[in-house]
Design a protein around this motif. Sequence first.
Motif, PDB file in Angstrom:
ATOM      1  N   TYR A 251      10.863   2.587  -0.857  1.00  0.00           N
ATOM      2  CA  TYR A 251      10.669   3.808  -1.648  1.00  0.00           C
ATOM      3  C   TYR A 251      10.864   3.483  -3.122  1.00  0.00           C
ATOM      4  CZ  TYR A 251      10.675   6.736   2.528  1.00  0.00           C
ATOM      5  OH  TYR A 251      10.358   7.318   3.735  1.00  0.00           O
ATOM      6  N   SER A 252      10.012   4.079  -3.945  1.00  0.00           N
ATOM      7  CA  SER A 252      10.151   3.922  -5.390  1.00  0.00           C
ATOM      8  C   SER A 252      11.302   4.789  -5.879  1.00  0.00           C
ATOM      9  CB  SER A 252       8.855   4.329  -6.094  1.00  0.00           C
ATOM     10  OG  SER A 252       8.657   5.731  -5.956  1.00  0.00           O
ATOM     11  N   GLN A 253      11.606   4.717  -7.171  1.00  0.00           N
ATOM     12  CA  GLN A 253      12.661   5.545  -7.741  1.00  0.00           C
ATOM     13  C   GLN A 253      12.339   7.028  -7.602  1.00  0.00           C
ATOM     14  OE1 GLN A 253      13.230   4.155 -11.757  1.00  0.00           O
ATOM     15  NE2 GLN A 253      14.547   2.464 -11.096  1.00  0.00           N
ATOM     16  N   THR A 254      11.070   7.346  -7.511  1.00  0.00           N
ATOM     17  CA  THR A 254      10.664   8.750  -7.333  1.00  0.00           C
ATOM     18  C   THR A 254      10.472   9.100  -5.857  1.00  0.00           C
ATOM     19  OG1 THR A 254       8.345   8.109  -7.649  1.00  0.00           O
ATOM     20  CG2 THR A 254       9.571   8.850  -9.600  1.00  0.00           C
ATOM     21  N   ARG A 255      10.957   8.216  -4.968  1.00  0.00           N
ATOM     22  CA  ARG A 255      10.910   8.423  -3.517  1.00  0.00           C
ATOM     23  C   ARG A 255       9.490   8.452  -2.970  1.00  0.00           C
ATOM     24  NH1 ARG A 255      14.550   6.472  -0.912  1.00  0.00           N
ATOM     25  NH2 ARG A 255      14.175   7.835   0.893  1.00  0.00           N
ATOM     26  N   ARG A 256       8.607   7.688  -3.579  1.00  0.00           N
ATOM     27  CA  ARG A 256       7.262   7.534  -3.028  1.00  0.00           C
ATOM     28  C   ARG A 256       7.256   6.316  -2.099  1.00  0.00           C
ATOM     29  NH1 ARG A 256       3.408  10.644  -5.442  1.00  0.00           N
ATOM     30  NH2 ARG A 256       3.976  11.662  -7.402  1.00  0.00           N
ATOM     31  N   PRO A 257       6.843   6.489  -0.841  1.00  0.00           N
ATOM     32  CA  PRO A 257       6.904   5.379   0.115  1.00  0.00           C
ATOM     33  C   PRO A 257       5.710   4.431   0.010  1.00  0.00           C
ATOM     34  CG  PRO A 257       6.103   7.343   1.213  1.00  0.00           C
ATOM     35  CD  PRO A 257       6.420   7.752  -0.217  1.00  0.00           C
ATOM     36  N   CYS A 258       5.976   3.172   0.292  1.00  0.00           N
ATOM     37  CA  CYS A 258       4.899   2.188   0.374  1.00  0.00           C
ATOM     38  C   CYS A 258       5.308   1.123   1.377  1.00  0.00           C
ATOM     39  CB  CYS A 258       4.605   1.564  -0.990  1.00  0.00           C
ATOM     40  SG  CYS A 258       5.913   0.513  -1.626  1.00  0.00           S
ATOM     41  N   VAL A 259       4.345   0.351   1.832  1.00  0.00           N
ATOM     42  CA  VAL A 259       4.623  -0.747   2.750  1.00  0.00           C
ATOM     43  C   VAL A 259       5.315  -1.870   1.980  1.00  0.00           C
ATOM     44  CG1 VAL A 259       3.609  -2.438   4.328  1.00  0.00           C
ATOM     45  CG2 VAL A 259       2.614  -0.144   4.131  1.00  0.00           C
ATOM     46  N   ALA A 260       6.406  -2.366   2.521  1.00  0.00           N
ATOM     47  CA  ALA A 260       7.155  -3.426   1.851  1.00  0.00           C
ATOM     48  C   ALA A 260       6.316  -4.695   1.728  1.00  0.00           C
ATOM     49  CB  ALA A 260       8.437  -3.729   2.614  1.00  0.00           C
ATOM     50  N   ASP A 261       6.500  -5.400   0.648  1.00  0.00           N
ATOM     51  CA  ASP A 261       5.785  -6.657   0.415  1.00  0.00           C
ATOM     52  C   ASP A 261       6.758  -7.661  -0.198  1.00  0.00           C
ATOM     53  OD1 ASP A 261       3.811  -8.548   0.213  1.00  0.00           O
ATOM     54  OD2 ASP A 261       2.871  -7.681  -1.572  1.00  0.00           O
ATOM     55  N   PRO A 262       7.730  -8.148   0.602  1.00  0.00           N
ATOM     56  CA  PRO A 262       8.749  -9.057   0.064  1.00  0.00           C
ATOM     57  C   PRO A 262       8.141 -10.373  -0.398  1.00  0.00           C
ATOM     58  CG  PRO A 262       8.876  -8.969   2.448  1.00  0.00           C
ATOM     59  CD  PRO A 262       7.911  -7.913   2.032  1.00  0.00           C
TER      60      PRO A 262
ATOM     61  N   GLU B 257       0.832  -1.213   0.000  1.00  0.00           N
ATOM     62  CA  GLU B 257       0.000   0.000   0.000  1.00  0.00           C
ATOM     63  C   GLU B 257       0.865   1.261   0.000  1.00  0.00           C
ATOM     64  OE1 GLU B 257      -3.302   2.225   2.875  1.00  0.00           O
ATOM     65  OE2 GLU B 257      -2.868   0.087   3.122  1.00  0.00           O
ATOM     66  N   ALA B 258       0.477   2.224  -0.837  1.00  0.00           N
ATOM     67  CA  ALA B 258       1.163   3.517  -0.846  1.00  0.00           C
ATOM     68  C   ALA B 258       0.879   4.248   0.457  1.00  0.00           C
ATOM     69  CB  ALA B 258       0.700   4.354  -2.031  1.00  0.00           C
TER      70      ALA B 258
ATOM     71  N   LEU C 293      11.987   2.785   9.601  1.00  0.00           N
ATOM     72  CA  LEU C 293      11.327   1.565   9.120  1.00  0.00           C
ATOM     73  C   LEU C 293      11.867   1.135   7.758  1.00  0.00           C
ATOM     74  CD1 LEU C 293       7.608   1.898  10.253  1.00  0.00           C
ATOM     75  CD2 LEU C 293       9.620   1.138  11.496  1.00  0.00           C
ATOM     76  N   GLU C 294      12.406   2.083   6.991  1.00  0.00           N
ATOM     77  CA  GLU C 294      13.052   1.710   5.731  1.00  0.00           C
ATOM     78  C   GLU C 294      14.287   0.865   6.014  1.00  0.00           C
ATOM     79  OE1 GLU C 294      14.995   3.758   1.708  1.00  0.00           O
ATOM     80  OE2 GLU C 294      14.761   4.944   3.540  1.00  0.00           O
ATOM     81  N   VAL C 295      15.067   1.255   7.015  1.00  0.00           N
ATOM     82  CA  VAL C 295      16.248   0.480   7.398  1.00  0.00           C
ATOM     83  C   VAL C 295      15.843  -0.922   7.840  1.00  0.00           C
ATOM     84  CG1 VAL C 295      18.135   0.318   9.086  1.00  0.00           C
ATOM     85  CG2 VAL C 295      17.596   2.513   8.030  1.00  0.00           C
ATOM     86  N   GLU C 296      14.707  -1.019   8.504  1.00  0.00           N
ATOM     87  CA  GLU C 296      14.218  -2.312   8.976  1.00  0.00           C
ATOM     88  C   GLU C 296      13.568  -3.149   7.881  1.00  0.00           C
ATOM     89  OE1 GLU C 296      11.638  -1.616  12.273  1.00  0.00           O
ATOM     90  OE2 GLU C 296      13.190  -0.601  13.455  1.00  0.00           O
ATOM     91  N   GLY C 297      13.362  -2.553   6.705  1.00  0.00           N
ATOM     92  CA  GLY C 297      12.767  -3.291   5.603  1.00  0.00           C
ATOM     93  C   GLY C 297      11.260  -3.348   5.626  1.00  0.00           C
TER      94      GLY C 297
END
Length: 235
Positions: free
Chosen positions: A77-88, A44-45, A69-73
């Motif tokens: 962030y997309s190439q345009t620095r738009r954040p979303c919840v990670a979904d590995p 989710e964005a 939370l980005e460090v924690e995975g």
Amino acid sequence: MIEPARSETRLAELAPIGARRSLAEEAADRLRDFILLEKLAPGEAIRERELAEALAISRTPLREAMRLLEVEGLIEYSQTRRPCVADPDLETLEQNLTVLGALEGLAGELACRHASTQEIAEIGAICAMMAERSDLDDPLTFFRRDMAFHEAIVRASNNRPLADTQRQYNARLWRARFISSRSKPDRPRTLREHELVYDALKQRDPVACSAALRTHLATTVKNVAKTQAERSAKE
């Protein structure tokens, strides 16, 4: 030599930084819970303005929290620095869980050799509390007790580099472990597996303790795979 007045000014200037960092960490804790409970769903964005309003903070500490939370995975962030919840994907989770299983297995071995009697008793107390409260705890509370059990074993290993590495991998797998822990029908199995770990610790049997912890982490892989398969079927 720094003049006292200039030194006091610099210290005064640094004080608000500590306060902002504390606010960011508090926001990060709440964001983790949102992600665990899927109030923010995988993939989710993240809408910063709406989220800042929901948390009653400005966007500056929110962005600091999101960087944590980005460090924690947990956030990407997309190439345009738009954040979303990670979904590995499942393969990535399996690979990370394999490493975490090895780390916690080693922690169990070292705890058998180095833990104090009091540390082992505290681990047993967490185990007993989980069993006693199993039918009453909501999923998030049960999960926090579960993580406290594992964290106590890692601390009891008395190996700081191991603890630091385990913490990094565990942060990446926070949501995956919650998925594995949250089902009430699966709680008896979790409790049995914890009992095996604790019994091995009491006996100071490093081989049995390591094996029990690795088996326990392997169960997490199965539970996550099952959940992802069910989600894919619904979609």
